[in-house]
Design an enzyme around this catalytic site. Structure first.
Site, PDB file in Angstrom:
ATOM      1  N   TYR A   1      -1.577   0.086  10.197  1.00  0.00           N
ATOM      2  CA  TYR A   1      -1.898  -0.574   8.930  1.00  0.00           C
ATOM      3  C   TYR A   1      -0.699  -0.468   7.971  1.00  0.00           C
ATOM      4  O   TYR A   1      -0.221  -1.478   7.437  1.00  0.00           O
ATOM      5  CB  TYR A   1      -3.149   0.063   8.294  1.00  0.00           C
ATOM      6  CG  TYR A   1      -3.337  -0.357   6.856  1.00  0.00           C
ATOM      7  CD1 TYR A   1      -3.621  -1.679   6.537  1.00  0.00           C
ATOM      8  CD2 TYR A   1      -3.183   0.565   5.804  1.00  0.00           C
ATOM      9  CE1 TYR A   1      -3.759  -2.084   5.204  1.00  0.00           C
ATOM     10  CE2 TYR A   1      -3.328   0.172   4.479  1.00  0.00           C
ATOM     11  CZ  TYR A   1      -3.604  -1.152   4.190  1.00  0.00           C
ATOM     12  OH  TYR A   1      -3.719  -1.548   2.881  1.00  0.00           O
TER      13      TYR A   1
ATOM     14  N   LYS B   1       1.955  -3.549   6.581  1.00  0.00           N
ATOM     15  CA  LYS B   1       2.261  -3.856   5.172  1.00  0.00           C
ATOM     16  C   LYS B   1       3.771  -3.783   4.939  1.00  0.00           C
ATOM     17  O   LYS B   1       4.346  -4.618   4.230  1.00  0.00           O
ATOM     18  CB  LYS B   1       1.528  -2.868   4.253  1.00  0.00           C
ATOM     19  CG  LYS B   1       0.027  -3.100   4.196  1.00  0.00           C
ATOM     20  CD  LYS B   1      -0.282  -4.378   3.423  1.00  0.00           C
ATOM     21  CE  LYS B   1      -1.735  -4.733   3.403  1.00  0.00           C
ATOM     22  NZ  LYS B   1      -2.025  -5.977   2.688  1.00  0.00           N
TER      23      LYS B   1
ATOM     24  N   SER C   1       0.817  -1.214   0.000  1.00  0.00           N
ATOM     25  CA  SER C   1       0.000   0.000   0.000  1.00  0.00           C
ATOM     26  C   SER C   1       0.849   1.262   0.000  1.00  0.00           C
ATOM     27  O   SER C   1       1.976   1.265   0.534  1.00  0.00           O
ATOM     28  CB  SER C   1      -0.862  -0.031   1.257  1.00  0.00           C
ATOM     29  OG  SER C   1      -1.423   1.218   1.495  1.00  0.00           O
TER      30      SER C   1
END
Ligand code: UDP
Length: 360
Positions: A164, A168, A140
């Site tokens: 988050y 990743k 991402s």
């Protein structure tokens, strides 16, 4: 190719499963259905859906080896899968700040388990050059944090500002280490903001709860949501609201199919890049359109398309939101001669609108 798609019942995953089928591949989906929708896989695509967390090692190994009951009588029976597309993850930035363990446990711990399975000595001993099963990993733009420059290229520094984004980045790092230690070939795709739905409205975006901007703005316009909240209008951007780079989900899906060619020894892309010969196991690409659209601009476009007013209020900023994220996807465009089909935001929003109003 026989492909295992983790999280294939979700938004980006399901569009990619469709693209794989159209391209002649044979996907199997493993999805725990926390965010995914079973019907898309079993009723629309009619392919095997194994409902499980990817961290269930015993079950995953049965799936990888084509030994799972649901694979009997299919092209997968008793055959090892040839590649993994790994989508399964939680993806709400705000939630990850409130509940980081949920993100590290699901996005990192479960991914480690999946990687252990595809890089195991038993699997490698059955494959050419003692290689692991290759993987395309859904990463991402959240791994970049607040970028020092835009558009963002793959070389920009990665300083994620949310659990988050960090989760990743952690998996990216683990994959890079396995490239060396376990002969794991990988393509890491750093997505910017996925948007839209299939043009024929067969499938689309359905999150419960919905937190993404475009579906929320559409839902507000068509009366399914009372009021939109804009998270901050005091950013250092021309209209004060955040700017994002939206990419059509179908283009994103097609990019995954192209990426798989990097795992095929004599494919056009490998002959061009010489990745096999040079033993470059990890290939990293941004996927976006290189164009920024603000929250207020999205609202205006939705109002034009739906011919309805969007009621909104402005609140505090949402933690973890960088003001401006624009991709440079030049590397993917150059290497794969990628030509995205739907680059304008109006078209993405129109497809999302058609999907949202399909069953009303
Ligand atoms: N956003 C907003 N109100 C909402 C949802 C999102 O103002 O109800 C903003 C959010 O702050 C961000 C942009 O819209 O700047 C895109 O957010 P989204 O959650 O769709 O994707 P993200 O960029 O977080 O992946």
């Amino acid at each position: 190719m026989r492909v295992l798609v983790t999280g294939g019942a979700g938004y980006i995953g399901s569009h990619t499963v469709r693209a794989l089928i159209i391209a002649g591949h044979d996907p199997i989906v493993v999805d725990n259905l926390i965010c995914g929708h079973a019907d898309v896989i079993t009723k629309i695509f009619r392919i095997p859906l194994i409902v499980s967390n990817i961290g269930n090692k015993k079950l995953l190994e049965e799936v990888i080896n084509g030994k799972h009951d649901l694979l009997k009588g299919t092209v997968h029976e008793n055959k090892i899968i040839e590649a993994v597309l790994h989508f399964a993850a939680f993806a709400y930035v705000g939630e990850s700040i409130k509940n980081p363990i949920k993100y590290y446990s699901n996005n990192v711990q479960e991914s480690i388990s999946l990687l252990e399975s595809i890089c195991s000595p038993e699997i490698r001993s059955q494959r050419v050059n003692n290689s692991s099963i290759p993987i395309v990993f859904s990463s991402s733009c959240a791994t970049y944090g607040v970028p020092s420059r835009n558009p963002i290229s793959e070389e920009n520094s990665q300083k994620p500002i949310s659990p988050y984004g960090k989760s990743k980045l952690m998996v990216e790092e683990i994959i890079k280490d396995l490239a060396k230690s376990a002969n794991l070939k990988s393509v890491i795709l750093r997505y910017f903001n996925a948007a839209g739905a299939a043009e024929d409205s067969l499938i689309g975006e359905k999150h419960i709860p919905e937190t993404h901007l475009i579906p929320l703005v559409i839902n507000t316009a068509i009366g399914l949501n009372r009021e939109l909240t804009i998270f901050g209008d005091d950013f250092n951007t021309p209209d004060g609201t955040c700017i994002r780079d939206y990419i059509h989900v179908v283009d994103l899906a097609d990019a995954h199919v192209l990426a798989l060619d990097l795992f095929v020894e004599n494919s056009k892309i490998n002959n061009k890049l010489n990745t096999f010969k040079n033993k470059e196991n990890c290939n990293i690409y941004n996927l976006g359109n290189g164009k920024g659209v603000s929250v207020l601009e999205i609202i205006k476009i939705v109002e034009i398309i739906t011919k309805k007013k969007v009621t909104y209020k402005v609140s505090e900023r949402r933690e973890g939101d960088p003001p401006l994220l624009i991709a440079s996807a030049e590397k993917f465009i150059r290497d794969f001669e990628w030509k995205p089909k739907y680059t304008n935001i109006e078209e993405m929003i129109f497809h999302a609108y058609k999907w949202a109003t399909k069953s009303i």
